[in-house]
Scaffold this motif. Sequence first.
Motif, short mmCIF file in Angstrom:
data_model
loop_
_atom_site.label_atom_id
_atom_site.label_comp_id
_atom_site.label_asym_id
_atom_site.label_seq_id
_atom_site.Cartn_x
_atom_site.Cartn_y
_atom_site.Cartn_z
N ALA A 181 0.86 -1.18 0.00
CA ALA A 181 0.00 0.00 0.00
C ALA A 181 0.90 1.22 0.00
CB ALA A 181 -0.92 0.01 1.22
N LEU A 182 0.48 2.25 -0.73
CA LEU A 182 1.23 3.49 -0.81
C LEU A 182 0.80 4.43 0.31
CD1 LEU A 182 3.16 5.40 -2.46
CD2 LEU A 182 1.08 6.23 -3.60
N VAL A 183 1.77 4.94 1.06
CA VAL A 183 1.52 5.96 2.09
C VAL A 183 1.93 7.30 1.50
CG1 VAL A 183 2.00 6.69 4.45
CG2 VAL A 183 2.06 4.25 3.87
N ALA A 184 1.04 8.28 1.52
CA ALA A 184 1.33 9.58 0.92
C ALA A 184 0.93 10.69 1.88
CB ALA A 184 0.58 9.75 -0.40
N THR A 185 1.81 11.67 2.04
CA THR A 185 1.55 12.76 2.97
C THR A 185 2.35 13.98 2.54
OG1 THR A 185 1.61 13.43 5.31
CG2 THR A 185 3.42 12.06 4.52
N THR A 186 2.03 15.12 3.10
CA THR A 186 2.83 16.32 2.88
C THR A 186 2.84 17.16 4.13
OG1 THR A 186 3.16 18.25 1.44
CG2 THR A 186 0.89 17.68 1.97
N ASP A 187 3.93 17.83 4.38
CA ASP A 187 4.06 18.70 5.54
C ASP A 187 5.10 19.77 5.25
OD1 ASP A 187 4.03 19.74 8.23
OD2 ASP A 187 3.31 17.77 8.86
N PHE A 188 4.80 21.00 5.64
CA PHE A 188 5.73 22.11 5.43
C PHE A 188 5.40 23.19 6.44
CE2 PHE A 188 2.14 22.31 2.53
CZ PHE A 188 1.58 23.55 2.79
N PHE A 189 6.39 24.01 6.76
CA PHE A 189 6.15 25.10 7.70
C PHE A 189 7.26 26.14 7.59
CE2 PHE A 189 7.60 21.44 10.48
CZ PHE A 189 8.94 21.79 10.52
N MET A 190 7.12 27.17 8.41
CA MET A 190 8.07 28.28 8.45
C MET A 190 9.15 28.00 9.50
SD MET A 190 5.19 31.21 8.01
CE MET A 190 3.96 30.15 8.73
N PRO A 191 10.25 28.74 9.48
CA PRO A 191 11.41 28.41 10.33
C PRO A 191 11.09 28.42 11.82
CG PRO A 191 12.06 29.93 8.61
CD PRO A 191 10.57 29.85 8.55
N ILE A 192 11.61 27.42 12.49
CA ILE A 192 11.54 27.34 13.95
C ILE A 192 12.90 27.69 14.56
CG2 ILE A 192 12.07 24.87 13.99
CD1 ILE A 192 10.17 24.59 16.34
N VAL A 193 13.95 27.67 13.72
CA VAL A 193 15.30 28.06 14.13
C VAL A 193 15.89 28.94 13.03
CG1 VAL A 193 15.71 26.01 15.56
CG2 VAL A 193 16.31 25.98 13.11
N LEU B 215 5.91 2.87 1.61
CA LEU B 215 5.20 1.62 1.37
C LEU B 215 4.95 0.90 2.69
CD1 LEU B 215 7.05 0.22 -1.79
CD2 LEU B 215 4.78 1.26 -1.72
N VAL B 216 3.83 0.20 2.76
CA VAL B 216 3.50 -0.59 3.93
C VAL B 216 2.65 -1.77 3.48
CG1 VAL B 216 1.40 0.75 4.42
CG2 VAL B 216 2.51 -0.52 6.26
N HIS B 217 2.77 -2.89 4.15
CA HIS B 217 1.88 -4.02 3.88
C HIS B 217 0.48 -3.60 4.32
CE1 HIS B 217 -0.01 -7.95 3.97
NE2 HIS B 217 1.05 -8.46 3.34
N PRO B 218 -0.55 -3.86 3.51
CA PRO B 218 -1.91 -3.43 3.90
C PRO B 218 -2.34 -3.91 5.28
CG PRO B 218 -1.88 -4.13 1.61
CD PRO B 218 -0.53 -4.47 2.17
N GLU B 219 -1.86 -5.07 5.71
CA GLU B 219 -2.26 -5.59 7.02
C GLU B 219 -1.45 -4.96 8.16
OE1 GLU B 219 -1.98 -9.81 6.88
OE2 GLU B 219 -3.58 -10.03 5.38
N ARG B 220 -0.44 -4.17 7.82
CA ARG B 220 0.38 -3.53 8.86
C ARG B 220 0.15 -2.04 8.96
NH1 ARG B 220 6.02 -6.88 7.81
NH2 ARG B 220 5.31 -8.87 8.72
N VAL B 221 -0.84 -1.54 8.24
CA VAL B 221 -1.19 -0.12 8.38
C VAL B 221 -1.66 0.12 9.81
CG1 VAL B 221 -2.77 1.70 7.65
CG2 VAL B 221 -1.83 0.10 5.96
N ARG B 222 -1.12 1.13 10.45
CA ARG B 222 -1.53 1.47 11.82
C ARG B 222 -2.17 2.86 11.81
NH1 ARG B 222 -1.21 -3.10 12.04
NH2 ARG B 222 -0.17 -4.45 13.58
#
Length: 374
Positions: free
Chosen positions: A84-96, A178-185
């Motif tokens: 199974a395909l795991v897809a995500t996005t994350d972005f932000f402004m500087p913390i340091v 990628l993850v095995h469909p039965e191991r998605v948490r």
Amino acid sequence: MTASTTDHSAALAFTPAPAPASASTAPRLTSLSHGGGCGCKIAPGVLSQILAQSGSAGLLPPELLVGLETADDAAVYRLNDQQALVATTDFFMPIVDDPFEFGRIAATNALSDVYAMGGRPIMALALVAMPVNQLPLATIGEILRGGQAVCRAAGIPIAGGHTIDSVEPIYGLVAMGLVHPERVRKNAGAQPGDLLILGKPLGVGVYSAALKKDQLSPAHYRAMIASTTQLNTPGPLLAELPGVHAITDVTGFGLAGHALEMARGAAASLQLDWASVPLLPGVAELAAAGCLTGASARNWAGYGADVQLAAQLPALAQSLLTDPQTSGGLLVACAPDSAAAVLEIFAREGFEQAAVIGQVQAGRPGLQVRAAGR
């Protein structure tokens, strides 16, 4: 979004364009942003209203194993019986202010969502929005180099991305795994009787507030960098344990907010033992000195009605429970007889402060915080 590198130059082709800033005139990274790290997140109450207005109708193929339903960490799409395909996005402004460290933190944070689903990252795309006339090109290059360093440590390439000229510096990744469909948490699988284990100590938001006030010591700055650049590699190892029922990562909504998401997804009550919650060094003292983020108060305003705080709790517990964590730790719900194995995996992967911090109970979805355990 595009993976084409030829798009990058076009995205920055503005006319006329003043000369980029030099290193000697460049401002501090954090001075260019109105918020930093995961503290930039839209407040949970406002986000709920926005999502409610957007509607949830649309194409929902059976292959989509995880979508918007429980505000999980990433989408998961079944490719076949083994993948199974795991897809995500994350972005932000500087913390340091250090550009290399900002890139490392942002990339680590983005990859965390793949690990939290039980997946292993396979590649990433860079999201780059920079005030090119205010920052030296060398500084922007250092941000990207920091992100590349983290992706190399994760064993994946940055295969492309997209860039724009922006009034504030923003960096992040589209991350795929990628993850095995039965191991998605999912964050919604917790069961009554489960123990709750937190992988990283809290306090990144407090550290970031202290840094802005020039009150963060060099030792605490090093602790901040070490925590926010530590990849949540235990995720896929934990997903191999049948007794691990749910995983999420603690980020901008704080421990209380992400615990509430777990409670709502499981239709159960979560109980935390405040005395067992690990904190980064010096965080309690810095919080007492007023080093708190505005996001902490916004978080409480968004979900505080669903949190019961014991009268015996220290005065700052509420602020620390809602403290926005940038690249925070994994929150795991597991059967009691799996807790030792979970803690062993955390320790093996370098998360020595992982701790059992509570349990899941049958009852109305919500969060109860006690001063100490039974």
